[in-house]
Write a protein that holds these residues in place. Structure first.
Motif, PDB file in Angstrom:
ATOM      1  N   THR A  37       0.849  -1.209   0.000  1.00 43.55           N
ATOM      2  CA  THR A  37       0.000   0.000   0.000  1.00 43.55           C
ATOM      3  C   THR A  37       0.876   1.247   0.000  1.00 43.55           C
ATOM      4  O   THR A  37       1.811   1.336   0.802  1.00 43.55           O
ATOM      5  CB  THR A  37      -0.878   0.017   1.277  1.00 43.55           C
ATOM      6  OG1 THR A  37      -1.441  -1.282   1.442  1.00 43.55           O
ATOM      7  CG2 THR A  37      -1.991   1.047   1.170  1.00 43.55           C
ATOM      8  N   GLN A  60      -2.101   6.175   1.395  1.00 44.62           N
ATOM      9  CA  GLN A  60      -3.346   5.504   1.762  1.00 44.62           C
ATOM     10  C   GLN A  60      -3.272   4.752   3.099  1.00 44.62           C
ATOM     11  O   GLN A  60      -4.135   3.957   3.414  1.00 44.62           O
ATOM     12  CB  GLN A  60      -3.748   4.525   0.653  1.00 44.62           C
ATOM     13  CG  GLN A  60      -4.495   5.230  -0.468  1.00 44.62           C
ATOM     14  CD  GLN A  60      -4.149   4.640  -1.811  1.00 44.62           C
ATOM     15  OE1 GLN A  60      -3.308   5.180  -2.545  1.00 44.62           O
ATOM     16  NE2 GLN A  60      -4.760   3.514  -2.123  1.00 44.62           N
ATOM     17  N   ILE A  61      -2.198   5.001   3.829  1.00 43.29           N
ATOM     18  CA  ILE A  61      -2.051   4.337   5.130  1.00 43.29           C
ATOM     19  C   ILE A  61      -2.348   5.318   6.260  1.00 43.29           C
ATOM     20  O   ILE A  61      -1.968   6.483   6.187  1.00 43.29           O
ATOM     21  CB  ILE A  61      -0.610   3.793   5.309  1.00 43.29           C
ATOM     22  CG1 ILE A  61      -0.284   2.777   4.217  1.00 43.29           C
ATOM     23  CG2 ILE A  61      -0.437   3.173   6.692  1.00 43.29           C
ATOM     24  CD1 ILE A  61       1.157   2.285   4.244  1.00 43.29           C
ATOM     25  N   ARG A 116      -4.819  -4.731  10.851  1.00 40.39           N
ATOM     26  CA  ARG A 116      -4.995  -3.973   9.622  1.00 40.39           C
ATOM     27  C   ARG A 116      -6.481  -3.923   9.275  1.00 40.39           C
ATOM     28  O   ARG A 116      -7.160  -4.948   9.281  1.00 40.39           O
ATOM     29  CB  ARG A 116      -4.209  -4.644   8.496  1.00 40.39           C
ATOM     30  CG  ARG A 116      -4.485  -4.022   7.146  1.00 40.39           C
ATOM     31  CD  ARG A 116      -3.700  -4.735   6.079  1.00 40.39           C
ATOM     32  NE  ARG A 116      -2.299  -4.307   6.124  1.00 40.39           N
ATOM     33  CZ  ARG A 116      -1.553  -4.160   5.016  1.00 40.39           C
ATOM     34  NH1 ARG A 116      -2.047  -4.418   3.820  1.00 40.39           N
ATOM     35  NH2 ARG A 116      -0.309  -3.782   5.118  1.00 40.39           N
ATOM     36  N   PRO A 163      -9.253  -2.417   6.400  1.00 42.33           N
ATOM     37  CA  PRO A 163      -9.477  -1.717   5.133  1.00 42.33           C
ATOM     38  C   PRO A 163     -10.663  -0.764   5.264  1.00 42.33           C
ATOM     39  O   PRO A 163     -11.600  -1.051   6.015  1.00 42.33           O
ATOM     40  CB  PRO A 163      -9.822  -2.862   4.169  1.00 42.33           C
ATOM     41  CG  PRO A 163     -10.421  -3.926   5.039  1.00 42.33           C
ATOM     42  CD  PRO A 163      -9.843  -3.766   6.418  1.00 42.33           C
ATOM     43  N   THR A 179      -9.427   3.355  -1.503  1.00 43.29           N
ATOM     44  CA  THR A 179      -9.282   2.342  -0.456  1.00 43.29           C
ATOM     45  C   THR A 179      -8.120   2.710   0.463  1.00 43.29           C
ATOM     46  O   THR A 179      -6.996   2.912  -0.012  1.00 43.29           O
ATOM     47  CB  THR A 179      -9.005   0.956  -1.054  1.00 43.29           C
ATOM     48  OG1 THR A 179     -10.016   0.684  -2.018  1.00 43.29           O
ATOM     49  CG2 THR A 179      -9.039  -0.115   0.023  1.00 43.29           C
ATOM     50  N   TYR A 180      -8.423   2.790   1.735  1.00 44.45           N
ATOM     51  CA  TYR A 180      -7.390   3.097   2.717  1.00 44.45           C
ATOM     52  C   TYR A 180      -7.073   1.865   3.552  1.00 44.45           C
ATOM     53  O   TYR A 180      -7.889   0.953   3.666  1.00 44.45           O
ATOM     54  CB  TYR A 180      -7.840   4.223   3.642  1.00 44.45           C
ATOM     55  CG  TYR A 180      -7.916   5.549   2.938  1.00 44.45           C
ATOM     56  CD1 TYR A 180      -6.813   6.392   2.875  1.00 44.45           C
ATOM     57  CD2 TYR A 180      -9.104   5.938   2.309  1.00 44.45           C
ATOM     58  CE1 TYR A 180      -6.885   7.604   2.212  1.00 44.45           C
ATOM     59  CE2 TYR A 180      -9.178   7.147   1.640  1.00 44.45           C
ATOM     60  CZ  TYR A 180      -8.073   7.980   1.593  1.00 44.45           C
ATOM     61  OH  TYR A 180      -8.134   9.172   0.935  1.00 44.45           O
ATOM     62  N   CYS A 181      -5.871   1.893   4.083  1.00 43.23           N
ATOM     63  CA  CYS A 181      -5.475   0.805   4.946  1.00 43.23           C
ATOM     64  C   CYS A 181      -5.163   1.400   6.316  1.00 43.23           C
ATOM     65  O   CYS A 181      -4.222   2.166   6.477  1.00 43.23           O
ATOM     66  CB  CYS A 181      -4.241   0.153   4.338  1.00 43.23           C
ATOM     67  SG  CYS A 181      -3.392  -0.889   5.455  1.00 43.23           S
ATOM     68  N   GLU A 207       4.185   0.880   6.680  1.00 39.53           N
ATOM     69  CA  GLU A 207       3.353  -0.295   6.939  1.00 39.53           C
ATOM     70  C   GLU A 207       3.657  -0.919   8.300  1.00 39.53           C
ATOM     71  O   GLU A 207       4.745  -0.776   8.855  1.00 39.53           O
ATOM     72  CB  GLU A 207       3.537  -1.324   5.819  1.00 39.53           C
ATOM     73  CG  GLU A 207       2.892  -0.846   4.530  1.00 39.53           C
ATOM     74  CD  GLU A 207       2.715  -1.961   3.511  1.00 39.53           C
ATOM     75  OE1 GLU A 207       1.558  -2.323   3.236  1.00 39.53           O
ATOM     76  OE2 GLU A 207       3.736  -2.461   2.996  1.00 39.53           O
TER      77      GLU A 207
END
Ligand code: GTP
Length: 596
Positions: free
Chosen positions: A1, A5-6, A62, A64, A71-73, A255
């Protein structure tokens, strides 16, 4: 990712303010865990944690989330919720860009939460203030929103209102996390650097290490280096938990995930340490690494001496999972063979003791907990004392004891009572602030030893349970401390020796001598109980001789009854310990060592 988007966040909350319930609700709303699969409180793994309602070990999940077609994580990092684990909390916070400040809408903020909030602010985390349990009839969202707004400098309207129980407001909260928290930043081309924020021993897989990647990336089968020890391991598996473990192809900038290297001891994978790539190592570790430092010591002894090997094996096993637990064998005249164990604090001690008793079926007796003293002798030599009975007498030039910075929150009507208590515990007022009209925050510097001696219970009883307390170690101070020995017929009973402030020595001596007089049965001879500082006796009680009385009861009676009585007496002696010629039942030790 991609980092944009994190979002990495944690939840700061007081025990019982609903962190686990909210976390579970988030997992359910985002479809990570099906409602029907949901075990109550998914994130708390250990039984003891669940039973006592406390979260000890942090873990990451994690999640979603879709927002505006993107789409975010989200990585939710669970933080431990108790004073003893401040360092672990600080590492969990360091792995996040933001924190959800979760406050029970019927209770308001508590000392623990406040301390962790300050920690988060020091780490420059973005704070999302949230009132929970708004479904409760007793909720006072306006009042507490104002308190929170004043604390973090926002508007009361900015404080979100949710209910983990009904789910109200939870989706809005997740949207807010995505909107408000900055995405992680790091250099994808730099040598890999990942910070360990948790490390858990698993019976089947060995140590599972949770990391947050800061720069570069980590990939399966690579050789990695632990920067504090330079130890090299192979990455057998790398992945993310959601919340079950899923292997992945690697972890990049920002991450959060887990590593498995096959090591069997959490000490080889230390919280706060930096992981880098062996082939292309980073120059500098991520700051903030600290070795766990035991603050409180206690002797642990099996009630039944033959359990000693079991106790040793049990401690060896627990150690695999607990980097902060230290122990070494010790023998006590009074208690036999056992171990002197070091803990992060009182709760840590209690947890370890409870696990030993429950998981390993041991009956234990523990000595009064004590802190670590640093003693400088007249000749300049230094002694570290972890067992009060080894505290030196004479030729001492200076003694230092650990102190803590304590935060106490309470209704303002109790200010007087709290100040009086803290004063009697050698506390120094550092400051006082009103959170609202009727709630106040007091900051004190206190010797850790005083906290260890029942401070929390006394605080609770003086404030009818309303005060909350948090403290963090804050160096040490020079203090006028002496060792008080308790002597039975002139012989020191090592388990009862205590290091106390000079002004408190008489009180301790009198208290212990009085207690023992009640607990130790009469012997065939007179037994003096004395309290002493070195050679100076400061208190004395006497147990009068008695054996005659036992037989006196059956004067004239038949001989067999007499024999029976003597027989019984003998049986009782099996569980006796000899201090010199004095026989002391084990129960007396247990009773005398249990807190007053
Ligand atoms: P620890 O795991 O002990 O730190 O507690 P926690 O903060 O995770 O609290 P937990 O989620 O276990 O909730 C504590 C209690 O509050 C439980 O009895 C929950 O059922 C209750 N509770 C949690 N959220 C809500 C809520 O939104 N409304 C109401 N009415 N009760 C809630």
């Amino acid at each position: 990712t991609p980092p944009a988007q994190i979002r990495n966040f944690c939840i700061i909350a007081h025990i019982d303010h609903g962190k686990s319930t909210l976390a579970d609700r988030m997992l359910q709303i985002t479809g990570v865990v099906e409602a029907r699969q949901m075990r109550a409180q998914y994130l708390d793994r250990m039984d003891i944690e669940r039973e006592r309602g406390i979260t000890i070990k942090s873990q990451a999940v994690r999640i979603p989330w879709e927002q505006d077609g993107q789409t975010y994580c989200l990585n939710m990092i669970d933080t431990p919720g108790h004073v003893d684990f401040t360092y672990e909390v600080s590492r969990s916070l360091a792995a996040c860009e933001g924190a959800v400040l979760l406050v029970d809408a019927a209770q308001g903020i508590e000392a623990q939460t406040l301390a962790n909030l300050y920690l988060a602010m020091e780490n420059n985390l973005t704070i999302i203030p949230v009132l929970n349990k708004i479904d409760l009839p007793a909720a006072q969202p306006e009042k507490y929103a104002e308190e929170i707004a004043r604390l973090i400098g926002c508007e009361p309207e900015d404080v979100l209102q949710v209910s983990g129980k009904t789910g109200a407001g939870v989706e809005e909260l997740i949207d807010e996390i995505v909107a408000k928290l900055p995405p992680p930043v790091g250099d994808p081309d730099a040598p890999a650097r990942a910070m360990i924020f948790d490390s858990v021993y698993d019976n089947y897989r060995g140590v599972v290490t949770y990391v947050r990647v800061v720069d570069g990336d980590l990939n399966p089968r690579e050789k990695i280096v632990m920067m504090s020890t330079r130890a090299t391991h192979e990455l057998l598996e790398i992945g993310v938990s959601s919340p079950e473990m899923h292997p992945s192809k690697g972890l990049g900038v920002g991450e959060v995930g887990y590593l498995i290297t096959g090591v069997k001891d959490v000490r080889q994978s230390k919280v706060g340490d930096t992981v880098t790539n062996a082939g292309k190592p980073a120059d500098t570790a991520i700051g903030g690494y600290k070795d766990p430092n035991p603050m409180v010591f206690s002797g642990l002894y099996p009630l039944d001496g033959s359990d000693y090997p079991t106790l040793r094996d049990a401690l060896d096993k627990l150690k695999l999972n607990d980097a902060a637990l230290v122990y070494e064998p010790e023998t006590s005249v009074a208690l036999g063979f056992g171990f002197r164990c070091g803990f992060l604090g009182l709760l840590h001690l209690e947890i370890v003791r409870e696990r030993l008793e429950r998981e390993f079926n041991l009956d234990l007796i523990s000595t009064q907990p004590n802190v670590v003293y640093e003693v400088t002798m007249d000749d300049g030599s230094e002694i570290i004392v972890t067992n009060p009975s080894e505290f030196p007498y004479g030729k001492v030039s200076e003694v230092r004891e650990p102190v803590v910075k304590a935060t106490i929150l309470a209704p303002s009507e109790f200010i007087g009572a709290i100040m009086e208590l803290c004063q009697s515990k050698r506390g120094q007022l550092g400051g006082m602030d009103y959170l609202s009209e009727d709630r106040v925050e007091l900051r004190y510097t206190l010797p850790l030893a005083e906290i260890v001696f029942g401070f929390f219970d006394q605080l609770k009883s003086k404030t009818r349970g309303y005060a909350s307390l948090d403290y963090q170690e804050s160096g040490d101070q020079v203090a006028d401390l002496v060792k008080v020995d308790i002597l039975l017929q002139g012989e020191a009973v090592d388990a009862f020796s205590a290091v106390v402030h000079k002004d408190r020595a008489y009180a301790y001596g009198n208290m212990m001598a009085g207690k023992l007089k009640e607990l130790i049965p009469r012997q065939q001879f007179e037994v003096p109980i004395q309290a002493a500082i070195g050679a100076r006796i400061i208190a004395r009680e006497t147990i009068r001789a008695i054996r005659k009385d036992v037989l006196a009861k059956c004067y004239g009676g038949d001989i067999s009854r007499k024999r029976k009585l003597l027989e019984k007496q003998k049986e009782g002696k099996k569980r006796m310990k000899n201090i010199g010629t004095v026989e002391v039942p084990q129960e007396a030790f247990i009773a005398a060592l249990s807190s007053d």
